[in-house]
Every structure is written in structure tokens, then in C-alpha cells.
Design a protein around this motif. Structure first.
Motif, PDB file in Angstrom:
ATOM      1  N   ASP A  77       0.861  -1.179   0.000  1.00 14.93           N
ATOM      2  CA  ASP A  77       0.000   0.000   0.000  1.00 14.93           C
ATOM      3  C   ASP A  77       0.900   1.233   0.000  1.00 14.93           C
ATOM      4  N   TYR A  78       0.705   2.111  -0.995  1.00 14.40           N
ATOM      5  CA  TYR A  78       1.566   3.282  -1.148  1.00 14.40           C
ATOM      6  C   TYR A  78       0.966   4.542  -0.529  1.00 14.40           C
ATOM      7  N   ALA A  79      -0.086   4.383   0.279  1.00 16.37           N
ATOM      8  CA  ALA A  79      -0.713   5.544   0.911  1.00 16.37           C
ATOM      9  C   ALA A  79       0.264   6.287   1.820  1.00 16.37           C
ATOM     10  N   GLY A  80       1.091   5.526   2.551  1.00 17.60           N
ATOM     11  CA  GLY A  80       2.069   6.157   3.435  1.00 17.60           C
ATOM     12  C   GLY A  80       3.059   7.002   2.657  1.00 17.60           C
ATOM     13  N   PHE A  81       3.468   6.518   1.493  1.00 21.17           N
ATOM     14  CA  PHE A  81       4.391   7.274   0.641  1.00 21.17           C
ATOM     15  C   PHE A  81       3.736   8.556   0.150  1.00 21.17           C
ATOM     16  N   PHE A  82       2.470   8.462  -0.246  1.00 24.31           N
ATOM     17  CA  PHE A  82       1.757   9.645  -0.708  1.00 24.31           C
ATOM     18  C   PHE A  82       1.650  10.680   0.409  1.00 24.31           C
ATOM     19  N   GLN A  83       1.324  10.215   1.619  1.00 30.03           N
ATOM     20  CA  GLN A  83       1.187  11.143   2.739  1.00 30.03           C
ATOM     21  C   GLN A  83       2.526  11.774   3.106  1.00 30.03           C
ATOM     22  N   GLU A  86       2.673  14.813   0.685  1.00 28.96           N
ATOM     23  CA  GLU A  86       1.714  15.923   0.794  1.00 28.96           C
ATOM     24  C   GLU A  86       1.303  16.270   2.219  1.00 28.96           C
ATOM     25  N   GLY A  87       1.721  15.465   3.189  1.00 30.14           N
ATOM     26  CA  GLY A  87       1.432  15.787   4.587  1.00 30.14           C
ATOM     27  C   GLY A  87      -0.035  15.678   4.940  1.00 30.14           C
ATOM     28  N   SER A  88      -0.551  16.670   5.678  1.00 30.50           N
ATOM     29  CA  SER A  88      -1.924  16.619   6.193  1.00 30.50           C
ATOM     30  C   SER A  88      -2.876  17.491   5.391  1.00 30.50           C
ATOM     31  N   PHE A  89      -2.643  17.578   4.098  1.00 30.80           N
ATOM     32  CA  PHE A  89      -3.476  18.440   3.246  1.00 30.80           C
ATOM     33  C   PHE A  89      -4.956  18.087   3.374  1.00 30.80           C
ATOM     34  N   VAL A  90      -5.297  16.806   3.215  1.00 27.97           N
ATOM     35  CA  VAL A  90      -6.698  16.388   3.249  1.00 27.97           C
ATOM     36  C   VAL A  90      -7.295  16.608   4.634  1.00 27.97           C
ATOM     37  N   PRO A 157      -1.392  -0.056  -5.621  1.00 27.28           N
ATOM     38  CA  PRO A 157      -2.531   0.138  -4.711  1.00 27.28           C
ATOM     39  C   PRO A 157      -2.280   1.256  -3.701  1.00 27.28           C
ATOM     40  N   VAL A 158      -3.249   2.148  -3.566  1.00 24.29           N
ATOM     41  CA  VAL A 158      -3.169   3.256  -2.622  1.00 24.29           C
ATOM     42  C   VAL A 158      -4.500   3.321  -1.873  1.00 24.29           C
ATOM     43  N   ASN A 159      -4.471   3.100  -0.577  1.00 23.47           N
ATOM     44  CA  ASN A 159      -5.702   3.123   0.211  1.00 23.47           C
ATOM     45  C   ASN A 159      -6.252   4.534   0.347  1.00 23.47           C
ATOM     46  N   GLU A 160      -7.553   4.627   0.509  1.00 27.43           N
ATOM     47  CA  GLU A 160      -8.204   5.921   0.667  1.00 27.43           C
ATOM     48  C   GLU A 160      -7.700   6.607   1.940  1.00 27.43           C
ATOM     49  N   VAL A 161      -7.768   7.924   1.935  1.00 29.46           N
ATOM     50  CA  VAL A 161      -7.164   8.724   3.001  1.00 29.46           C
ATOM     51  C   VAL A 161      -7.738   8.365   4.368  1.00 29.46           C
ATOM     52  N   TRP A 162      -9.056   8.278   4.474  1.00 31.15           N
ATOM     53  CA  TRP A 162      -9.691   8.014   5.774  1.00 31.15           C
ATOM     54  C   TRP A 162      -9.245   6.672   6.353  1.00 31.15           C
ATOM     55  N   LEU A 234     -14.609  14.718   1.608  1.00 26.08           N
ATOM     56  CA  LEU A 234     -15.207  13.483   2.120  1.00 26.08           C
ATOM     57  C   LEU A 234     -14.170  12.520   2.689  1.00 26.08           C
ATOM     58  N   GLY A 235     -12.885  12.843   2.491  1.00 27.51           N
ATOM     59  CA  GLY A 235     -11.816  12.022   3.057  1.00 27.51           C
ATOM     60  C   GLY A 235     -11.418  10.834   2.212  1.00 27.51           C
ATOM     61  N   ILE A 236     -11.619  10.921   0.896  1.00 33.19           N
ATOM     62  CA  ILE A 236     -11.408   9.758   0.040  1.00 33.19           C
ATOM     63  C   ILE A 236     -10.045   9.761  -0.640  1.00 33.19           C
ATOM     64  N   HIS A 237      -9.721  10.827  -1.349  1.00 33.02           N
ATOM     65  CA  HIS A 237      -8.523  10.828  -2.194  1.00 33.02           C
ATOM     66  C   HIS A 237      -7.404  11.733  -1.673  1.00 33.02           C
ATOM     67  N   TRP A 238      -6.196  11.373  -2.079  1.00 31.07           N
ATOM     68  CA  TRP A 238      -5.009  12.175  -1.820  1.00 31.07           C
ATOM     69  C   TRP A 238      -4.871  13.256  -2.886  1.00 31.07           C
ATOM     70  N   LEU A 239      -4.107  14.276  -2.580  1.00 34.30           N
ATOM     71  CA  LEU A 239      -3.848  15.349  -3.553  1.00 34.30           C
ATOM     72  C   LEU A 239      -3.163  14.792  -4.796  1.00 34.30           C
ATOM     73  N   ILE A 240      -2.270  13.832  -4.607  1.00 37.74           N
ATOM     74  CA  ILE A 240      -1.565  13.229  -5.745  1.00 37.74           C
ATOM     75  C   ILE A 240      -2.544  12.474  -6.638  1.00 37.74           C
ATOM     76  N   ASP A 241      -3.561  11.849  -6.038  1.00 39.83           N
ATOM     77  CA  ASP A 241      -4.596  11.172  -6.828  1.00 39.83           C
ATOM     78  C   ASP A 241      -5.286  12.154  -7.759  1.00 39.83           C
ATOM     79  N   MET A 242      -5.593  13.333  -7.214  1.00 43.48           N
ATOM     80  CA  MET A 242      -6.273  14.356  -7.998  1.00 43.48           C
ATOM     81  C   MET A 242      -5.401  14.821  -9.157  1.00 43.48           C
ATOM     82  N   CYS A 243      -4.110  15.032  -8.887  1.00 43.10           N
ATOM     83  CA  CYS A 243      -3.198  15.480  -9.947  1.00 43.10           C
ATOM     84  C   CYS A 243      -3.125  14.442 -11.066  1.00 43.10           C
ATOM     85  N   GLY A 244      -3.014  13.170 -10.681  1.00 36.50           N
ATOM     86  CA  GLY A 244      -3.004  12.110 -11.679  1.00 36.50           C
ATOM     87  C   GLY A 244      -4.307  12.062 -12.451  1.00 36.50           C
ATOM     88  N   GLY A 245      -5.430  12.260 -11.761  1.00 33.56           N
ATOM     89  CA  GLY A 245      -6.726  12.265 -12.418  1.00 33.56           C
ATOM     90  C   GLY A 245      -6.887  13.427 -13.383  1.00 33.56           C
TER      91      GLY A 245
END
Length: 286
Positions: A77-83, A86-90, A157-162, A234-245
Motif C-alpha cells: 500500500d503506497y498511501a504512506g508514501f503519498f502522505q 503531501e502531509g496533512s493536506f486532506v 494500490p493506494v488506500n483511501e485517506v480516511w 469526504l476524506g477519500i482521495h489524496w492530492l496526488i490522486d487528484m493530480c493524476g486524475g
């Protein structure tokens, strides 16, 4: 405020929303637009094939979730790497804006209006555009979105922020308490990067602006902005997810328009050849 009891409620809200949006964007009786759509399915092989292909890619997404659950359960799970980037943006954004009314509105946009945009786009472009250029562009662009995103979901795989960050609440549950049981089968918990809600919203907004239907273009643009805000709120996506989207949406819409132009040219040329052949046959008969 509980807005959605189950998927039946979501379906009812979506149906009503599509009817209203068809009237708004098409400036016509929405049932007339629906009838036109059904006639095209029955009379145009090219139209039918593109629509079936669009449904097929949505089904492929469902297959991806099944394959992921069966064969990719132990992947990283790459959620930790994403955080770490970007830190605590969400978390900061959610805590700044959290409000019960805003939660209800954004959940409605995320669940209902988002999918209504796609359905309405298909109906309006079918009704308004005799060449079906924008219909083809929409089909191609949505297929590209999924075809590009699915490999990321399997191998990155990247788990949702919440789920990863305990300081973030999954506010969707305030409005849709059974979301995990009812809706989760359509959206994997670790299918975050890229954000398909972002990419498809951006895709539909770009196509709407290219369609020349101004009122629809502005509406899709505003909803795309709301969806992007909602995925964080809503606590779902990371900022990096949005940029990729965002990048995927721009790429998919551009390629969708190019492929649709090619399709229209080939279809026009084929119709011209058929017409010429029929004229020649009649002349020979006379």
C-alpha cells in the motif's frame, strides 16, 4: 443527514437527476431525447457498437475488482508514501470546511450527479449532434480513462485517506451509512491513484466545452470543480490522486476527440461510397 438508504435510493435520485439535466442541457422533453437514443441503438450499428464497448469497459472495471481481491490481496500500500509527500493536506481541508449541509451536498454530487453527467452527456450529444462526433468522443474518452487507470489499481494500490489517516473521517457515512456494503463493490478501497472521479469529471467538462453547448459546458465545469473538492472533503482521495486524475482526464478527452474525428471521417466516407454504389446500380438498371 441520511440521504441514501441503499442503492435503490441512489438509482431513484440518479434517474430524477438525469431527467432534469436532459431537459436543462437538451432544451427538449427528456423523454423525447431518450426515445432518440433508443432509435439510434436500433438503427445505427456504429452507434450500438460504441455504446456496447462503453458498457464493456465499465464491466471490465468490475472484473478488475474481482481479480484484485483474488490475486492481489497482499500487494503493498503506497498511501504512506503519498502522505509523506503531501502531509496533512486532506485532514486540514476537511477540518476547515466540515459542515453537515456541505457534507450532504457534496455526497450527492459525488454519488449521484457524477454518474448523471455521463448518462446525460450521451443523451444530449446523441440528440444534438447529427454526426455523433461528441458521442463517439465521450465513449472513447471514458474507455481510455479506465484502460489507463486499471493497471495502476492492480500494481500501485493506494488506500483511501480516511482508511490510512486516523485524523480524517469518512464523511460519506454520515449521508450513506451503508456505503461500504452497498457501493464499495463499484469502487475498490485501494483504487485511489489516479482518481477516476477527477479524471472522468474533467473529461466530461472538457468535452462539454468542445461541444459548443454553453449551458452544459458551464454546468459540467462547475460540477468537475465540486467533485474535486468533494474527494478531499469526504476524506477519500489524496492530492496526488487528484493530480493524476487531472492529467488523465486531459489526455483522455484529447485522444477521445481525435479518435471521434477519425471515426466520423471513416463513417462519412463509407456512407459516401455506399451512396455512390447505389446510384451507379440505378443508372445501370436504367
Amino acid at each position: 443527514m441520511v440521504l441514501f438508504q441503499n442503492m435503490t435510493t441512489v438509482t431513484i435520485y440518479t434517474t430524477l437527476t438525469v431527467i432534469v439535466l436532459l431537459w436543462y442541457a437538451g432544451k427538449a422533453n427528456p423523454f423525447r431525447i431518450g426515445g432518440h437514443f433508443l432509435r439510434e441503438l436500433a438503427t445505427s450499428r456504429s452507434y450500438l457498437l460504441h455504446f456496447v464497448a462503453l458498457l464493456g469497459i465499465l464491466f471490465l472495471n468490475k472484473i478488475e475488482l474481482t481479480v484484485e481481491q483474488k490475486y492481489f490481496q497482499n500487494t503493498a500500500d503506497y498511501a504512506g508514501f503519498f502522505q509523506s509527500i503531501e502531509g496533512s493536506f486532506v485532514s486540514n481541508l476537511q477540518h476547515t470546511f466540515e459542515n453537515p449541509i456541505l457534507t450532504t451536498v457534496l455526497a450527492f454530487i459525488y454519488v449521484v450527479v457524477f454518474q448523471s453527467l455521463l448518462i446525460t452527456s450521451i443523451g444530449v450529444y446523441t440528440f444534438k449532434d447529427t454526426t455523433k462526433r461528441m458521442f463517439y468522443a465521450t465513449c472513447y474518452a471514458i474507455m481510455i480513462n479506465y484502460l489507463v487507470a486499471i493497471p495502476f489499481y492492480l500494481f500501485l494500490p493506494v488506500n483511501e485517506v480516511w482508511y490510512h489517516d486516523s485524523s480524517v473521517r469518512f464523511l460519506m457515512l454520515d449521508v450513506f451509512p451503508t456505503f461500504e456494503n452497498e457501493y464499495r463493490a463499484l469502487s475498490g478501497l485501494n483504487n485511489c491513484f489516479p482518481s477516476l472521479h477527477t479524471s472522468i469529471s474533467v473529461t466530461l467538462a472538457v468535452l462539454a466545452f468542445r461541444s459548443g453547448i454553453k449551458r452544459w459546458a458551464w454546468f459540467c465545469g462547475i460540477i468537475a470543480a465540486c467533485v474535486i473538492f468533494a474527494i478531499f472533503y469526504l476524506g477519500i482521495h489524496w492530492l496526488i490522486d487528484m493530480c493524476g486524475g487531472m492529467l488523465l482526464g486531459l489526455f483522455a478527452s484529447t485522444m477521445g476527440l481525435r479518435l471521434s474525428q477519425m471515426t466520423v471521417r471513416l463513417r462519412t466516407r463509407r456512407i459516401g461510397h455506399i451512396a455512390a454504389a447505389r446510384t451507379l446500380t440505378r443508372e445501370e438498371a436504367n
